[in-house]
Every structure is written in C-alpha cells, then in structure tokens.
Design a protein around this motif. Structure first.
Motif, PDB file in Angstrom:
ATOM      1  N   SER A  12       5.416  51.135 -53.079  1.00 61.23           N
ATOM      2  CA  SER A  12       4.853  49.611 -52.467  1.00 61.23           C
ATOM      3  C   SER A  12       6.142  48.809 -51.995  1.00 61.23           C
ATOM      4  O   SER A  12       5.872  47.800 -51.466  1.00 61.23           O
ATOM      5  CB  SER A  12       4.006  48.940 -53.614  1.00 61.23           C
ATOM      6  OG  SER A  12       4.513  48.717 -54.537  1.00 61.23           O
ATOM      7  N   LEU A  13       7.384  49.311 -52.466  1.00 65.42           N
ATOM      8  CA  LEU A  13       8.346  48.358 -52.499  1.00 65.42           C
ATOM      9  C   LEU A  13       9.252  48.334 -51.181  1.00 65.42           C
ATOM     10  O   LEU A  13       9.066  49.514 -50.283  1.00 65.42           O
ATOM     11  CB  LEU A  13       9.452  48.701 -53.446  1.00 65.42           C
ATOM     12  CG  LEU A  13       8.908  48.406 -54.784  1.00 65.42           C
ATOM     13  CD1 LEU A  13      10.028  48.913 -55.907  1.00 65.42           C
ATOM     14  CD2 LEU A  13       8.889  46.786 -55.241  1.00 65.42           C
ATOM     15  N   PRO A  14       9.692  47.379 -50.410  1.00 66.03           N
ATOM     16  CA  PRO A  14      10.429  47.155 -49.363  1.00 66.03           C
ATOM     17  C   PRO A  14      11.747  48.181 -49.560  1.00 66.03           C
ATOM     18  O   PRO A  14      12.888  47.516 -49.851  1.00 66.03           O
ATOM     19  CB  PRO A  14      10.613  45.750 -48.915  1.00 66.03           C
ATOM     20  CG  PRO A  14      10.780  45.018 -50.515  1.00 66.03           C
ATOM     21  CD  PRO A  14       9.838  45.949 -51.028  1.00 66.03           C
ATOM     22  N   ARG A 190      18.845  42.791 -49.490  1.00 66.23           N
ATOM     23  CA  ARG A 190      18.601  41.477 -49.905  1.00 66.23           C
ATOM     24  C   ARG A 190      16.940  41.445 -50.370  1.00 66.23           C
ATOM     25  O   ARG A 190      16.133  42.103 -49.070  1.00 66.23           O
ATOM     26  CB  ARG A 190      18.939  40.509 -49.088  1.00 66.23           C
ATOM     27  CG  ARG A 190      18.363  39.094 -49.312  1.00 66.23           C
ATOM     28  CD  ARG A 190      18.918  37.768 -48.372  1.00 66.23           C
ATOM     29  NE  ARG A 190      20.215  37.991 -48.619  1.00 66.23           N
ATOM     30  CZ  ARG A 190      21.131  37.175 -49.256  1.00 66.23           C
ATOM     31  NH1 ARG A 190      20.225  36.347 -50.404  1.00 66.23           N
ATOM     32  NH2 ARG A 190      22.435  37.048 -49.485  1.00 66.23           N
ATOM     33  N   LEU A 191      16.603  40.998 -51.289  1.00 64.22           N
ATOM     34  CA  LEU A 191      15.120  40.934 -51.645  1.00 64.22           C
ATOM     35  C   LEU A 191      14.562  39.453 -51.685  1.00 64.22           C
ATOM     36  O   LEU A 191      15.480  38.598 -51.652  1.00 64.22           O
ATOM     37  CB  LEU A 191      14.800  41.723 -52.974  1.00 64.22           C
ATOM     38  CG  LEU A 191      14.896  43.112 -53.071  1.00 64.22           C
ATOM     39  CD1 LEU A 191      13.788  43.695 -52.286  1.00 64.22           C
ATOM     40  CD2 LEU A 191      16.206  43.833 -52.832  1.00 64.22           C
ATOM     41  N   GLU A 195       9.129  37.626 -57.993  1.00 66.78           N
ATOM     42  CA  GLU A 195       8.401  38.729 -58.363  1.00 66.78           C
ATOM     43  C   GLU A 195       9.172  39.938 -57.598  1.00 66.78           C
ATOM     44  O   GLU A 195       9.075  41.160 -57.888  1.00 66.78           O
ATOM     45  CB  GLU A 195       6.983  38.425 -58.195  1.00 66.78           C
ATOM     46  CG  GLU A 195       6.200  37.621 -59.218  1.00 66.78           C
ATOM     47  CD  GLU A 195       6.444  38.144 -60.623  1.00 66.78           C
ATOM     48  OE1 GLU A 195       6.392  39.482 -60.945  1.00 66.78           O
ATOM     49  OE2 GLU A 195       6.943  37.448 -61.421  1.00 66.78           O
ATOM     50  N   GLN A 196       9.124  39.789 -56.313  1.00 66.09           N
ATOM     51  CA  GLN A 196       9.744  40.969 -55.633  1.00 66.09           C
ATOM     52  C   GLN A 196      11.080  41.486 -56.156  1.00 66.09           C
ATOM     53  O   GLN A 196      11.055  42.658 -56.411  1.00 66.09           O
ATOM     54  CB  GLN A 196       9.761  40.572 -54.000  1.00 66.09           C
ATOM     55  CG  GLN A 196      10.013  41.960 -53.168  1.00 66.09           C
ATOM     56  CD  GLN A 196      10.421  41.709 -51.566  1.00 66.09           C
ATOM     57  OE1 GLN A 196      11.642  41.442 -51.422  1.00 66.09           O
ATOM     58  NE2 GLN A 196       9.550  41.659 -50.850  1.00 66.09           N
ATOM     59  N   PHE A 197      12.004  40.468 -56.213  1.00 64.46           N
ATOM     60  CA  PHE A 197      13.382  41.001 -56.732  1.00 64.46           C
ATOM     61  C   PHE A 197      13.200  41.523 -58.162  1.00 64.46           C
ATOM     62  O   PHE A 197      13.637  42.490 -58.417  1.00 64.46           O
ATOM     63  CB  PHE A 197      14.269  39.871 -56.799  1.00 64.46           C
ATOM     64  CG  PHE A 197      15.643  40.164 -57.169  1.00 64.46           C
ATOM     65  CD1 PHE A 197      16.418  41.293 -56.633  1.00 64.46           C
ATOM     66  CD2 PHE A 197      16.416  39.272 -58.151  1.00 64.46           C
ATOM     67  CE1 PHE A 197      17.605  41.582 -56.850  1.00 64.46           C
ATOM     68  CE2 PHE A 197      17.697  39.567 -58.448  1.00 64.46           C
ATOM     69  CZ  PHE A 197      18.223  40.756 -57.585  1.00 64.46           C
ATOM     70  N   ALA A 202      13.223  46.184 -61.603  1.00 62.53           N
ATOM     71  CA  ALA A 202      12.438  47.041 -62.533  1.00 62.53           C
ATOM     72  C   ALA A 202      12.302  48.618 -62.505  1.00 62.53           C
ATOM     73  O   ALA A 202      12.362  49.529 -63.196  1.00 62.53           O
ATOM     74  CB  ALA A 202      11.164  46.261 -63.314  1.00 62.53           C
ATOM     75  N   ILE A 203      11.693  48.624 -61.067  1.00 59.16           N
ATOM     76  CA  ILE A 203      11.308  50.018 -60.703  1.00 59.16           C
ATOM     77  C   ILE A 203      12.430  50.877 -60.304  1.00 59.16           C
ATOM     78  O   ILE A 203      12.560  52.073 -60.481  1.00 59.16           O
ATOM     79  CB  ILE A 203      10.293  49.858 -59.886  1.00 59.16           C
ATOM     80  CG1 ILE A 203       8.996  49.034 -60.336  1.00 59.16           C
ATOM     81  CG2 ILE A 203       9.601  51.355 -59.131  1.00 59.16           C
ATOM     82  CD1 ILE A 203       7.870  48.727 -59.374  1.00 59.16           C
TER      83      ILE A 203
END
Length: 247
Positions: A12-14, A190-191, A195-197, A202-203
């Motif tokens: 789900s991440l960019p 760059r995030l 929460e996204q960063f 974390a993941i």
C-alpha cells in the motif's frame, strides 16, 4: 532466520522500489522466451513487469517470506502458469530445476550478510552467459536514519549489509561472474510527513528492529526515530550492478 513481512501494508506504500525495479530491468535484454530467476520477489510488482517482457518465457520467483509469496500469487493469479513461486533462503542452494537464462533482484541483498555465499548460489542457478542485474542498499545507505536509530537505541545497529563497489566486484568475480559493472547511486525518497512517513519507516526500514521489541513499544520507537530526522526523507544510496555468468 527468514523474516516475515506485512505484505498488504507493504504493497500500500508509495515505494521507490518501483522505480528501482524498472531501471534494473532496463539493464537486461530479452528475446521473450527466457527463464528468469528473481531473487527476493516480494509481492510480485517487479515479477509482473518482468512477465510483460517475457511473453513466451517464465519467472522463477524466490522469496523468504510466505506472506509476500501469497500476495504475489494473488497479484498474478491469471499468470501463474508462467511463474514458479518458491519460498527459500538465498543463503542455501536454490531449489531450481534447471539453470536460468538471467537473474534479477531489487531491494533484497542488503538484508543478507554473506554476499560471497549469496553470489555463489546465484551463479550455480544460472547458465553460462546469463546476465545478472541488481539494485540494493549500498555503502552509505540510510546513514541519517541509521544514526537516528542508534541514538534511540543507545547502541550500534547491525541489521543490514551495505556493501561498497570494490568488495562487490571482488565477490562477484570470485563467484564466477565477469563483465562486472558496479556503482553507488544516491537516490533519496521523500515521504509525506506524519502517518505516511511513520508507516514507511515502520514497514520498510525498521521492521527488523521492531521484531526485537514488544508490540506495545513499536509506535513510540518509530516516532522517536522520525523525530530525530530533520525532514521526512529516507537517504537511500543504491548499490547497482550487472554481471555475466562465466562459462
């Protein structure tokens, strides 16, 4: 020990991994009927792109995570006749039936501490003349993030193997590869702050550290690492190389 990943959250991440995968595949040329070994296939994003370039070929997709392979099988459900998904440790002889025509890996090898054994296992799984293209974390990778982690922990962290160009060239040649081209490429990601960063850290970055602390402490650990970084940037340095399996 093989570590598991939260495959759905990872997907789900960019991920800059998509960019790394595209440019690594561009360093390989195909007739379209080859068998290609993908070492560390993850959820199958690069496998999907690879299959598009192999209309008459197949992919042997290897990963240590059962969850990642499950996600790959879901993603490629209508193309599994051309994919052999194998859960295996890359530091053990690879269970492939016949030597592959090429090998490919993205964002995996920095998790493996013994590159001599790794490269020897890949070499044994390839036919003479096969090309091998890789992108992984290299010398200097996530240096600022690593300093933040060590500040939080109060001790040195040794989760990764960020190799340099000279040692990588020497290891590949010892394993039986020629025509070696190696480089280190700065490629920061760059995030969005917040929460996204935090989720990305974390993941993607801190997972192996979080495995070692109680779940109730995970959020605080991630936030403490993020707070020590001036901006929501992961300072990636990529080790990229191509080589040819000798005869």
């Amino acid at each position: 020990m093989l570590r598991e990943w939260d495959a759905a959250a990872y997907d789900s991440l960019p991920l800059p991994h998509l960019r790394w995968g595209r440019r690594t595949l561009e360093r390989l040329s195909f007739a379209g009927d080859e068998t290609v070994l993908e070492a560390g296939c993850g959820t199958g994003r690069d496998t999907e792109a690879l299959l598009d370039r192999l209309p008459r070929g197949r992919v042997v997709a290897v990963d240590g995570s059962a969850r990642m392979l499950e996600r790959l099988r879901e993603r490629l459900a209508d193309r599994l006749d051309r994919v052999e998904a194998i859960q295996a440790d890359l530091l053990a002889p690879l269970p492939v039936a016949e030597p592959a025509d090429a090998a490919f890996s993205v964002a995996t090898f920095h998790w493996i501490h013994d590159h001599d054994t790794l490269f020897a296992n890949i070499a044994r799984a390839l036919r003479p003349g096969a090309r091998f293209a890789v992108d992984c974390g290299g010398e200097g990778n996530v240096a600022r993030v690593r300093a933040a982690i060590e500040d939080v922990l109060g001790e040195r962290t040794d989760m990764w193997n960020f190799a340099g160009t000279d040692e990588t060239r020497e290891r590949l040649e010892r394993a039986g590869f020629t025509d070696v081209e190696v480089a280190l490429v700065e490629d920061p990601a760059r995030l969005e702050p917040g929460e996204q960063f935090h989720g990305y850290l974390a993941i993607v970055v801190l997972g192996a550290h979080l495995d070692r602390i109680p779940p109730a402490e995970h959020r605080a650990f991630v936030e403490a690492v993020a707070a020590r970084l001036d901006e929501p940037v992961v300072d990636y340095v990529r080790l990229t190389f191509t080589a040819t399996r000798a005869g």
